[in-house]
Design a protein around this motif. Structure first.
Motif, PDB file in Angstrom:
ATOM      1  N   ALA A 158       0.833  -1.205   0.000  1.00 30.98           N
ATOM      2  CA  ALA A 158       0.000   0.000   0.000  1.00 30.98           C
ATOM      3  C   ALA A 158       0.864   1.249   0.000  1.00 30.98           C
ATOM      4  N   SER A 159       1.928   1.259   0.802  1.00 31.99           N
ATOM      5  CA  SER A 159       2.743   2.473   0.857  1.00 31.99           C
ATOM      6  C   SER A 159       3.478   2.687  -0.469  1.00 31.99           C
ATOM      7  N   ARG A 160       3.969   1.589  -1.054  1.00 26.42           N
ATOM      8  CA  ARG A 160       4.661   1.744  -2.350  1.00 26.42           C
ATOM      9  C   ARG A 160       3.700   2.232  -3.430  1.00 26.42           C
ATOM     10  N   ALA A 161       2.506   1.655  -3.435  1.00 23.65           N
ATOM     11  CA  ALA A 161       1.532   2.067  -4.439  1.00 23.65           C
ATOM     12  C   ALA A 161       1.164   3.529  -4.265  1.00 23.65           C
ATOM     13  N   GLY A 162       1.068   3.967  -2.997  1.00 23.11           N
ATOM     14  CA  GLY A 162       0.738   5.368  -2.736  1.00 23.11           C
ATOM     15  C   GLY A 162       1.801   6.302  -3.284  1.00 23.11           C
ATOM     16  N   VAL A 163       3.063   5.957  -3.077  1.00 21.33           N
ATOM     17  CA  VAL A 163       4.153   6.798  -3.596  1.00 21.33           C
ATOM     18  C   VAL A 163       4.096   6.838  -5.124  1.00 21.33           C
ATOM     19  N   LEU A 164       3.877   5.660  -5.735  1.00 22.61           N
ATOM     20  CA  LEU A 164       3.794   5.598  -7.196  1.00 22.61           C
ATOM     21  C   LEU A 164       2.642   6.463  -7.710  1.00 22.61           C
ATOM     22  N   ALA A 165       1.500   6.427  -6.985  1.00 21.62           N
ATOM     23  CA  ALA A 165       0.345   7.228  -7.405  1.00 21.62           C
ATOM     24  C   ALA A 165       0.683   8.713  -7.412  1.00 21.62           C
ATOM     25  N   VAL A 166       1.368   9.187  -6.378  1.00 27.46           N
ATOM     26  CA  VAL A 166       1.727  10.610  -6.318  1.00 27.46           C
ATOM     27  C   VAL A 166       2.632  10.970  -7.496  1.00 27.46           C
ATOM     28  N   VAL A 167       3.645  10.121  -7.738  1.00 27.16           N
ATOM     29  CA  VAL A 167       4.596  10.409  -8.818  1.00 27.16           C
ATOM     30  C   VAL A 167       3.863  10.464 -10.160  1.00 27.16           C
ATOM     31  N   LEU A 168       2.991   9.458 -10.416  1.00 28.99           N
ATOM     32  CA  LEU A 168       2.290   9.412 -11.700  1.00 28.99           C
ATOM     33  C   LEU A 168       1.320  10.593 -11.838  1.00 28.99           C
ATOM     34  N   PHE A 169       0.653  10.951 -10.752  1.00 27.61           N
ATOM     35  CA  PHE A 169      -0.291  12.070 -10.790  1.00 27.61           C
ATOM     36  C   PHE A 169       0.432  13.361 -11.160  1.00 27.61           C
ATOM     37  N   LEU A 170       1.573  13.612 -10.514  1.00 28.29           N
ATOM     38  CA  LEU A 170       2.318  14.837 -10.805  1.00 28.29           C
ATOM     39  C   LEU A 170       2.874  14.803 -12.232  1.00 28.29           C
ATOM     40  N   ALA A 171       3.373  13.636 -12.645  1.00 29.06           N
ATOM     41  CA  ALA A 171       3.902  13.529 -14.005  1.00 29.06           C
ATOM     42  C   ALA A 171       2.787  13.798 -15.024  1.00 29.06           C
ATOM     43  N   GLY A 172       1.602  13.246 -14.759  1.00 26.08           N
ATOM     44  CA  GLY A 172       0.463  13.485 -15.653  1.00 26.08           C
ATOM     45  C   GLY A 172       0.124  14.963 -15.719  1.00 26.08           C
ATOM     46  N   GLY A 173       0.186  15.635 -14.569  1.00 29.97           N
ATOM     47  CA  GLY A 173      -0.119  17.065 -14.517  1.00 29.97           C
ATOM     48  C   GLY A 173       0.829  17.880 -15.379  1.00 29.97           C
ATOM     49  N   VAL A 174       2.106  17.536 -15.317  1.00 24.01           N
ATOM     50  CA  VAL A 174       3.091  18.266 -16.131  1.00 24.01           C
ATOM     51  C   VAL A 174       2.860  17.958 -17.612  1.00 24.01           C
ATOM     52  N   TRP A 175       2.585  16.687 -17.903  1.00 23.94           N
ATOM     53  CA  TRP A 175       2.399  16.225 -19.289  1.00 23.94           C
ATOM     54  C   TRP A 175       1.229  16.949 -19.958  1.00 23.94           C
ATOM     55  N   VAL A 176       0.141  17.155 -19.180  1.00 18.89           N
ATOM     56  CA  VAL A 176      -1.072  17.758 -19.734  1.00 18.89           C
ATOM     57  C   VAL A 176      -0.803  19.140 -20.331  1.00 18.89           C
ATOM     58  N   ARG A 177       0.180  19.853 -19.793  1.00 20.62           N
ATOM     59  CA  ARG A 177       0.507  21.176 -20.346  1.00 20.62           C
ATOM     60  C   ARG A 177       0.876  21.092 -21.810  1.00 20.62           C
ATOM     61  N   GLY A 178       1.452  19.965 -22.216  1.00 22.74           N
ATOM     62  CA  GLY A 178       1.881  19.840 -23.602  1.00 22.74           C
ATOM     63  C   GLY A 178       0.863  19.140 -24.486  1.00 22.74           C
ATOM     64  N   ILE A 179      -0.278  18.755 -23.901  1.00 18.33           N
ATOM     65  CA  ILE A 179      -1.286  18.028 -24.681  1.00 18.33           C
ATOM     66  C   ILE A 179      -2.266  19.005 -25.294  1.00 18.33           C
ATOM     67  N   ARG A 180      -2.763  18.611 -26.476  1.00 18.86           N
ATOM     68  CA  ARG A 180      -3.740  19.452 -27.158  1.00 18.86           C
ATOM     69  C   ARG A 180      -5.060  19.390 -26.404  1.00 18.86           C
ATOM     70  N   GLY A 181      -5.514  20.544 -25.904  1.00 16.60           N
ATOM     71  CA  GLY A 181      -6.798  20.608 -25.219  1.00 16.60           C
ATOM     72  C   GLY A 181      -7.867  21.179 -26.135  1.00 16.60           C
ATOM     73  N   PHE A 182      -9.087  21.265 -25.657  1.00 18.30           N
ATOM     74  CA  PHE A 182     -10.207  21.722 -26.483  1.00 18.30           C
ATOM     75  C   PHE A 182     -10.900  22.897 -25.796  1.00 18.30           C
ATOM     76  N   VAL A 183     -11.379  23.834 -26.608  1.00 15.74           N
ATOM     77  CA  VAL A 183     -12.056  25.014 -26.070  1.00 15.74           C
ATOM     78  C   VAL A 183     -13.419  25.147 -26.733  1.00 15.74           C
ATOM     79  N   LEU A 184     -14.450  25.283 -25.932  1.00 18.92           N
ATOM     80  CA  LEU A 184     -15.796  25.491 -26.473  1.00 18.92           C
ATOM     81  C   LEU A 184     -15.963  26.971 -26.782  1.00 18.92           C
ATOM     82  N   GLU A 185     -15.827  27.319 -28.070  1.00 21.77           N
ATOM     83  CA  GLU A 185     -15.886  28.731 -28.454  1.00 21.77           C
ATOM     84  C   GLU A 185     -17.326  29.218 -28.445  1.00 21.77           C
ATOM     85  N   GLN A 186     -18.221  28.330 -28.865  1.00 23.63           N
ATOM     86  CA  GLN A 186     -19.604  28.744 -28.996  1.00 23.63           C
ATOM     87  C   GLN A 186     -20.483  27.532 -28.728  1.00 23.63           C
TER      88      GLN A 186
END
Lengths: 378, 531
Positions: free
Chosen positions: A205-233
């Motif tokens: 459980a403790s190892r999985a928790g550490v891995l979850a934090v690392v992956l969550f933060l990595a995903g957060g940084v990665w999202v900055r470079g991903i193409r997102g979508f904007v509802l213009e209208q």
């Protein structure tokens, strides 16, 4: 605000609650399934682990079924399109899901080594794979999916399923979901077992928790470079028809726009990270009961972060962005949403009450010696 | 109009039928056994006799083996509307999703949460407390059937929804109309009571096995009697409600009832015979080798002696103007979607009730586009579309008959079983006991034929008169379908093999092996087993 818009928003919120409930409760049981072969070395230990979730897994699994049912009722176009677009992945998910009830019921009914060992592998598969697909689905919709509709409302797919299984960001999200589920499963095992299961569960459980934090933060940084979508209208009160009425543009990093507009939303990812870290600390400090509740915080933070980034999108289309499915264009009718809200208002609190009561009735540690003696157990 | 590959539609239908029929092998037993377990436990709580607890525990174990597969295969059904019937789900989901979601919220959650306590809570709950849990499981599983059949009935009789040109789908407009759909009410009782018949036969057949072997005699005799009495009442209810359903089909789904009765031409009351057996030929639109009982059909279906029942040929003729009107509706709708002119909307509204028939003509229109039919082609398209309104007569006719014949057989069997059991003459009639034993799978078979009658008879529609089946599927490639179909076939074959193995194993072991003192799970042996 238009009453129809309010209903759409309420149902989008309830959908988040269901997805959180699914991650937490089903994820926990699947975490136990994934860990089964590792926390239990002998057959008696494995049966102990199974019987810890034994009285509850069936009820918990309904979160999953209800997740499907609620999307069908509240956002039928989303249900119809997403389940079909992810066909191969969904079928794999389904195969692994239907193996699980059978494994619970059948594993301990025959006293043969190969028989039980085979079902233990089934538990590993049917715990790991569904949570991986669950996370990977979020990874895929964040990147957008290739599909469009013709004038009758029939969808057409513009991409291959391989791309949805094997892209790095989706794999990251999938592993993130598995980590959270393993952590929650380990915590549950800690609450209701003695050594040696308890200490092994604590380690995983403790190892999985550490891995979850690392992956969550990595995903957060990665999202900055991903193409997102904007509802213009697009009018939030529009009739729920994805074929017309929206204009959508694509921009790299657009998934962070909502945070820029409403800085209070940063509380959600912060909550996720803090809950995961606190969970790890509590597990190491042998306080699994509190850690169970920080697990809830972790799921609220994670699902909340995705929801806040994508709002109001459900599943953006990369090939015809204007036909992207949003909260506004894929919902049920006002009448349907009202009916379902009335039903949910009555039954969701009731479900939470009797689920808690069942856990209360079955509270306490499960001892390997008792399990081996009991022929009614799994 | 981008028609879906017909092979994919057929494979989707095949997969749905396969998974639904498979799911329905386990559901009837769950529906009935929960109530029988509750009845056994009630007697235990009231009288305090241990044998009734043994009964509840033993039949509960067999229930558990069956229940697991019911739950597992039910998951498939919840997914399949989305994965394989995308157009259907989008078109009808606003209404259809509601009963499914309510099923989860109201029934399935209750059943699944309490079933854990039912198995594991014997030592943790008071006697009445555990009994209450067992009743909640029974109530949950039956409520679950109610909502599923409400959903199913709405496909056969789409009450409580209308088509909305703004969203291009059926819009939900009356909760009461959906829940109190007469088809749903009759179907629910007919189907759940059919489950009680299946459970009664299951308990009776296995008890007969013990009686034949002179094992567990008191246990088996008591179980047998309870099952026989439960069975005879349930069979009467199944037949009664079957009659109600037939009458509803006559009023609302004339093509289905005509196909069920193999009625090619409008009936001539009062002489018109009820056809017991025949070989309907769908291509030639006639039946050969008809054997019938005169004067039976008219009162059976219409509950009168002088009302004619419209035949299939006449129904085809009557559909011609609806097909023409439907083509107008679809064309007007498409123009409205593109240009939003009020005149097109008005034209659509005038013809909207026939829209489904316009969609049905798609397959025969030039370029499969009904919106581009030239006036001189119209008559030809209508002629080609007319026979499409009928279901497959051979399948509908025979699945119905097999179901009915089995139902009559059950009536006789349960009546004799009740009589012999009450007279304590069972063990002398060994042949009868063997018959009971071999009849265990028959009620499940009968419910499968019932499903085929209802759903094959609904064709060519997924939503009756509104959405054709060939338009309802997802636009997958054939390879996707083969992949999923192969997976289901392999998994489900393994499941049924394991299920039957365990059922036979635990049925042979019998109730004694179940009592706590007879514990064959030796701890020393188990630790050797692991690793």
């Amino acid at each position: 605000m238009d009453i129809y818009v309010v209903l759409k928003l309420v149902w989008a919120g309830l959908l988040c609650v269901l997805l959180i409930g699914l991650g937490l409760m089903v994820g926990m049981d699947m975490g136990v399934g994934t860990l089964l072969r590792f926390v239990g070395r002998t057959d008696g230990e494995r049966r102990t682990a199974l019987n810890i979730i034994g009285p509850h897994w069936d009820g918990n699994q309904v979160w999953f079924i209800l997740g499907g049912g609620a999307i069908f009722a509240a956002f039928p176009t989303l249900y119809a399109t997403s389940f079909s677009v992810f066909y191969v992945v969904m079928i794999l998910l389904l195969f692994s899901m239907i193996l699980r009830p059978v494994a619970f019921e059948y594993r301990s009914k025959v006293d043969a080594r190969l028989w039980r060992a085979s079902w233990d592998w089934v538990f590993l598969l049917s715990g790991f794979l569904p949570m991986f697909v669950y996370g990977a689905a979020f990874g895929n919709i964040l990147q957008g999916v290739g599909y469009h509709f013709n004038w009758t409302g029939q969808y057409f797919q513009d991409g291959s399923f391989l791309a949805y299984l094997l892209n790095p960001f989706a794999i990251l999200c999938g592993l993130m979901a598995v980590s959270l589920s393993v952590m929650q499963g380990g915590v549950m095992l800690m609450i209701r077992s003695d050594n040696p299961i308890h200490d092994r569960a604590r380690r995983y459980a403790s190892r999985a928790g550490v891995l979850a934090v690392v992956l969550f933060l990595a995903g957060g940084v990665w999202v900055r470079g991903i193409r997102g979508f904007v509802l213009e209208q697009g009018d939030p009160a529009m009739p729920a028809n994805p074929m017309q009425g929206q204009h959508v543009s694509m921009q790299v990093g657009a998934w962070l726009n909502n945070y820029a507009a409403h800085p209070a939303l940063w509380l959600l990812p912060v909550m996720g990270v803090v809950s995961m870290l606190a969970g790890v600390a509590l597990v190491l400090a042998n306080r699994p009961r509190v850690a169970w509740w920080t697990g809830l915080g972790a799921w609220v933070g994670t699902i909340g972060t995705v929801a806040a980034s994508m709002f109001p999108f459900f599943m953006p289309s990369t090939t015809r962005p204007d036909q992207s499915l949003t909260i506004w264009n894929s919902s049920a009718s006002q009448y349907g949403l009202t009916c379902m809200l009335a039903v949910a208002t009555i039954f969701v609190p009731l479900i939470l009450c009797y689920t808690s009561w069942c856990y209360y009735v079955m509270r306490g540690k499960v001892h390997t010696a008792d399990i081996i003696k009991d022929t009614h157990s799994y | 109009m981008d028609l879906i590959n017909p092979a994919v539609v057929d494979l989707s239908r095949f997969q749905f039928a396969l998974t639904a029929l498979y799911h329905f092998m386990f559901v009837p037993l769950t529906l009935g056994l929960t109530f029988m377990l509750a009845a056994m436990e009630t007697v235990y709580v009231v009288t305090g006799k241990q044998i009734y607890k043994d009964m509840a525990l033993f039949w509960g174990k067999l229930f558990g083996i069956n229940f697991a597969l019911g739950v597992a295969t039910g998951l498939t059904m919840e997914f399949e509307f989305g994965t394989n019937w995308s157009m259907y789900s989008r078109f009808f989901g606003d209404m259809f999703g509601t009963p499914l979601a309510i099923e989860g919220l109201m029934a399935f959650f209750m059943e699944s949460t309490f079933v854990g306590l039912m198995f594991f809570g014997w030592d943790r709950l008071s006697k009445p407390g555990h009994l209450a849990i067992t009743y909640l499981v029974a109530l949950g599983s039956n409520l679950s059937a109610l909502w599923i059949l409400v959903a199913n009935a709405s496909m056969n009789m789409p009450n409580g929804a209308h088509f909305d040109p703004e969203t291009l789908r059926m819009t939900f407009d009356s909760f009461v109309g959906v829940v109190f759909n007469p088809d749903a009410q009759a179907k629910f009782v007919h189907t759940s009571v059919a489950g009680y018949v299946a459970a009664s036969m299951f308990v009776m057949g296995i008890s007969a096995f013990y009686l034949l072997r002179k094992q567990h005699r008191e246990f088996a005799a008591r179980s047998f009697r309870m099952a026989a009495l439960f069975g005879i009442f349930s069979t009467v209810a199944v037949i009664t409600l079957g009659d109600v359903l037939g009458r509803l089909d006559y009023e609302h789904q004339p093509t289905k009832i005509a196909a069920i009765e193999g009625l090619w031409h409008t009936s001539k009351p009062p002489y018109e015979p009820w056809i017991v057996a025949a070989l309907p030929n769908d291509a030639k639109q006639e039946s050969s080798y008809e054997i019938g009982v005169p004067f039976v059909l008219t009162p059976l279906i219409t509950h009168s002696f002088d009302t004619p029942i419209t035949g299939m040929i006449e129904l085809e003729e009557a559909a011609a103007p609806r097909i023409a009107s439907g083509i107008t509706a679809v064309s007007a709708l498409r123009r409205y979607e593109e240009n939003h002119q009020a005149a097109d909307l008005e034209l659509f509204r005038a013809h909207q009730d026939d829209m489904g028939f316009g969609l049905l003509a798609t397959r025969h229109a030039p370029n499969q586009d009904v919106t581009a039919i030239e006036p001189e082609q119209l008559q030809n398209v209508i002629e080609q579309t007319k026979p499409d309104i009928l279901p497959n007569v051979f399948v509908t006719f025979w699945s119905f008959r097999l179901m009915v014949f089995l139902g009559m057989f059950f009536f006789v069997l349960f009546a004799m079983a009740s009589y012999l059991s009450l007279k304590n003459q069972l063990e002398r009639n060994r042949l009868f006991l063997k018959l009971c034993m071999w009849s265990i799978p028959l009620p499940v078979l009968a419910t499968e034929f019932g499903w085929i009658t209802a759903e094959a008879g609904r064709q060519p529609w997924t939503v009756f008169d509104r959405l054709p089946t060939f338009m309802s599927a997802s636009t997958h490639g054939v390879s996707y379908m083969l992949f999923s179909l192969a997976g289901f076939t392999v998994l489900y074959s393994i499941f049924i093999a394991v299920e039957l193995y365990l059922m036979f194993k635990f049925a042979r072991l019998g109730p004694e092996a179940h009592a706590p003192h007879d514990d064959h799970a030796d701890p020393a042996h188990l630790s050797v087993v692991a690793h």
